[in-house]
Design a protein around this motif. Structure first.
Motif, short mmCIF file in Angstrom:
data_model
loop_
_atom_site.label_atom_id
_atom_site.label_comp_id
_atom_site.label_asym_id
_atom_site.label_seq_id
_atom_site.Cartn_x
_atom_site.Cartn_y
_atom_site.Cartn_z
N ALA A 131 132.62 30.82 -11.85
CA ALA A 131 131.87 29.70 -11.28
C ALA A 131 132.75 28.95 -10.28
CB ALA A 131 131.40 28.76 -12.39
N GLN A 132 132.16 27.98 -9.59
CA GLN A 132 132.91 27.17 -8.64
C GLN A 132 134.04 26.43 -9.37
OE1 GLN A 132 129.53 27.42 -8.66
NE2 GLN A 132 129.60 28.72 -6.85
N PHE A 133 135.14 26.27 -8.68
CA PHE A 133 136.29 25.60 -9.28
C PHE A 133 136.08 24.08 -9.25
CE2 PHE A 133 138.45 29.29 -6.95
CZ PHE A 133 138.08 30.19 -7.93
N HIS A 134 136.82 23.39 -10.11
CA HIS A 134 136.68 21.94 -10.18
C HIS A 134 137.01 21.25 -8.85
CE1 HIS A 134 137.09 21.92 -14.84
NE2 HIS A 134 135.83 21.98 -14.47
N ASP A 135 137.87 21.86 -8.05
CA ASP A 135 138.23 21.25 -6.77
C ASP A 135 137.28 21.65 -5.64
OD1 ASP A 135 139.06 23.88 -6.65
OD2 ASP A 135 141.17 23.44 -6.29
N PHE A 136 136.26 22.44 -5.96
CA PHE A 136 135.32 22.91 -4.94
C PHE A 136 134.52 21.77 -4.33
CE2 PHE A 136 130.97 24.44 -3.94
CZ PHE A 136 131.28 25.29 -2.89
N ALA A 137 134.14 20.78 -5.14
CA ALA A 137 133.31 19.68 -4.63
C ALA A 137 134.03 18.92 -3.51
CB ALA A 137 132.95 18.73 -5.76
N GLU A 138 135.31 18.65 -3.71
CA GLU A 138 136.08 17.94 -2.69
C GLU A 138 136.20 18.78 -1.42
OE1 GLU A 138 140.24 15.43 -2.37
OE2 GLU A 138 140.13 17.12 -3.75
N MET A 139 136.41 20.08 -1.59
CA MET A 139 136.51 20.98 -0.44
C MET A 139 135.20 21.03 0.33
SD MET A 139 137.88 24.91 -0.40
CE MET A 139 136.61 25.50 -1.55
N ALA A 140 134.08 21.18 -0.41
CA ALA A 140 132.77 21.23 0.24
C ALA A 140 132.45 19.91 0.94
CB ALA A 140 131.70 21.54 -0.80
N ALA A 141 132.86 18.80 0.35
CA ALA A 141 132.64 17.50 0.98
C ALA A 141 133.41 17.40 2.30
CB ALA A 141 133.07 16.39 0.03
N GLY A 142 134.62 17.96 2.30
CA GLY A 142 135.44 17.92 3.52
C GLY A 142 134.80 18.68 4.67
N TRP A 143 134.09 19.77 4.34
CA TRP A 143 133.42 20.54 5.40
C TRP A 143 132.34 19.70 6.08
CZ3 TRP A 143 132.32 25.02 1.50
CH2 TRP A 143 133.52 25.70 1.23
N GLY A 144 131.71 18.79 5.33
CA GLY A 144 130.58 18.04 5.87
C GLY A 144 130.85 16.58 6.11
N GLU A 145 132.12 16.19 6.19
CA GLU A 145 132.46 14.78 6.37
C GLU A 145 132.67 14.45 7.85
OE1 GLU A 145 135.57 11.34 4.80
OE2 GLU A 145 135.80 13.40 4.12
N GLY A 148 133.01 8.98 7.97
CA GLY A 148 132.78 8.32 6.69
C GLY A 148 131.49 8.72 6.00
N VAL A 149 130.77 9.70 6.54
CA VAL A 149 129.54 10.19 5.93
C VAL A 149 129.74 11.65 5.52
CG1 VAL A 149 127.08 10.65 6.24
CG2 VAL A 149 128.12 8.60 7.26
N VAL A 150 129.41 11.95 4.27
CA VAL A 150 129.55 13.31 3.76
C VAL A 150 128.17 13.90 3.51
CG1 VAL A 150 130.34 14.72 1.83
CG2 VAL A 150 131.78 12.87 2.68
N THR A 151 127.86 14.99 4.20
CA THR A 151 126.63 15.74 3.89
C THR A 151 127.02 16.90 2.98
OG1 THR A 151 126.94 17.03 5.93
CG2 THR A 151 125.47 15.12 6.03
N ILE A 152 126.34 17.02 1.85
CA ILE A 152 126.73 18.00 0.85
C ILE A 152 125.51 18.46 0.07
CG2 ILE A 152 127.32 16.16 -0.79
CD1 ILE A 152 129.55 18.01 -1.86
N ALA A 153 125.47 19.74 -0.25
CA ALA A 153 124.32 20.30 -0.97
C ALA A 153 124.30 19.82 -2.42
CB ALA A 153 124.36 21.82 -0.92
N PRO A 154 123.13 19.48 -2.95
CA PRO A 154 123.02 19.03 -4.35
C PRO A 154 122.98 20.22 -5.31
CG PRO A 154 120.88 18.88 -3.31
CD PRO A 154 121.84 19.34 -2.23
N LEU A 155 124.02 21.02 -5.28
CA LEU A 155 124.09 22.20 -6.14
C LEU A 155 124.26 21.82 -7.60
CD1 LEU A 155 126.58 24.55 -4.20
CD2 LEU A 155 124.10 24.78 -4.35
N LEU A 156 123.59 22.54 -8.47
CA LEU A 156 123.85 22.44 -9.90
C LEU A 156 124.79 23.58 -10.26
CD1 LEU A 156 123.17 21.01 -12.58
CD2 LEU A 156 121.28 22.63 -12.87
#
Length: 247
Positions: A131-145, A148-156
């Motif tokens: 599964a996705q790693f615990h640090d994946f959310a921060e990495m994904a946020a960085g792609w869409g920042e 000061g606005v972060v666009t990020i998919a609401p993945l479960l």
């Protein structure tokens, strides 16, 4: 055992090296920066001399779908061919949970290419779909920042600690080939947007988070697509545990 790790300087590869060495195994590091190039095969035959098993934790830079498939496919063919020449008895591939359920993502297409080559190859194999790693959310946020606005998919997702992934890869590599795929996830589901928000807070960062399917991850990844099914192995470290260690 003498075990080679491809992608040995990366996030999971370096942890896998450490886990294997802690257990007393001899580790051969395979990385372009260390003089072994999977893209050309240069240095592979020497690196795999006397190797019992190979762990492939190779990652790829962001590229188009065709480029990603070609990158992973070429590296995997070179690695498997060198393993066959060297008499390697076990190939362990790190893949992604749900990789066969998502069509539109370039990275997933590349991992499917790898899986197909490994399963059809002559070297006995195991595939660990993490599964996705615990640090994946921060990495994904960085792609869409931006500003000061972060666009990020609401993945479960059901995220897993990188250290837990490495421990399982080391365990699988030192055992008998599964000739099968093992699904691996963390102990509990999480929302990616909430994970990113909490990680930013732990780092002392602030941003406005905007959930959207308009980025790299589309609606085909919504719902329970990214969650483990029955028979998956669940690692112990929670996202809260991991987050408590971040500064």
């Amino acid at each position: 055992m003498r075990i080679a790790v491809a992608g040995a300087t990366g996030n999971i590869g370096s942890r896998t090296v450490a886990a294997l060495e802690r257990d007393g195994h001899e580790v051969v590091r395979i990385s372009r920066s260390l003089g072994v190039d999977l893209a050309t095969g240069a240095g592979l035959d020497d690196a795999l001399t006397g190797v019992d098993a190979v762990v492939d934790a190779l990652s790829a830079p962001p590229m188009s779908r065709d480029e990603t498939v070609a990158y992973f496919g070429n590296a995997t063919r070179n690695l498997l061919a060198a393993e066959e020449r060297a008499g390697v008895r076990h190939h362990v591939l790190l893949s992604i949970l749900g990789v066969d359920r998502v069509e539109g993502n370039a990275h997933y297409a590349g991992k499917r290419e790898q899986e197909g080559l490994v399963a059809a190859g002559a070297v006995p194999w195991s595939i660990v779909r993490a599964a996705q790693f615990h640090d994946f959310a921060e990495m994904a946020a960085g792609w869409g920042e931006q500003d000061g606005v972060v666009t990020i998919a609401p993945l479960l997702v059901q995220p897993i600690a990188p250290g837990d992934v490495a421990a399982v890869l080391a365990e699988v590599a030192t055992g008998e080939p599964l000739r099968d795929r093992l699904d691996l996830a963390g102990p509990e589901p999480q929302d990616l947007v909430d994970m990113a928000r909490r990680t930013y807070a732990a780092r002392g960062r602030s941003a406005k988070f905007v959930p959207t399917w308009s980025g790299l991850f589309g609606p085909e990844m919504a719902g329970e697509v990214m969650l483990p099914g029955e028979g998956a192995r669940l690692a112990p470290t929670t996202f809260d545990d991991w987050l408590a260690e971040q500064h």
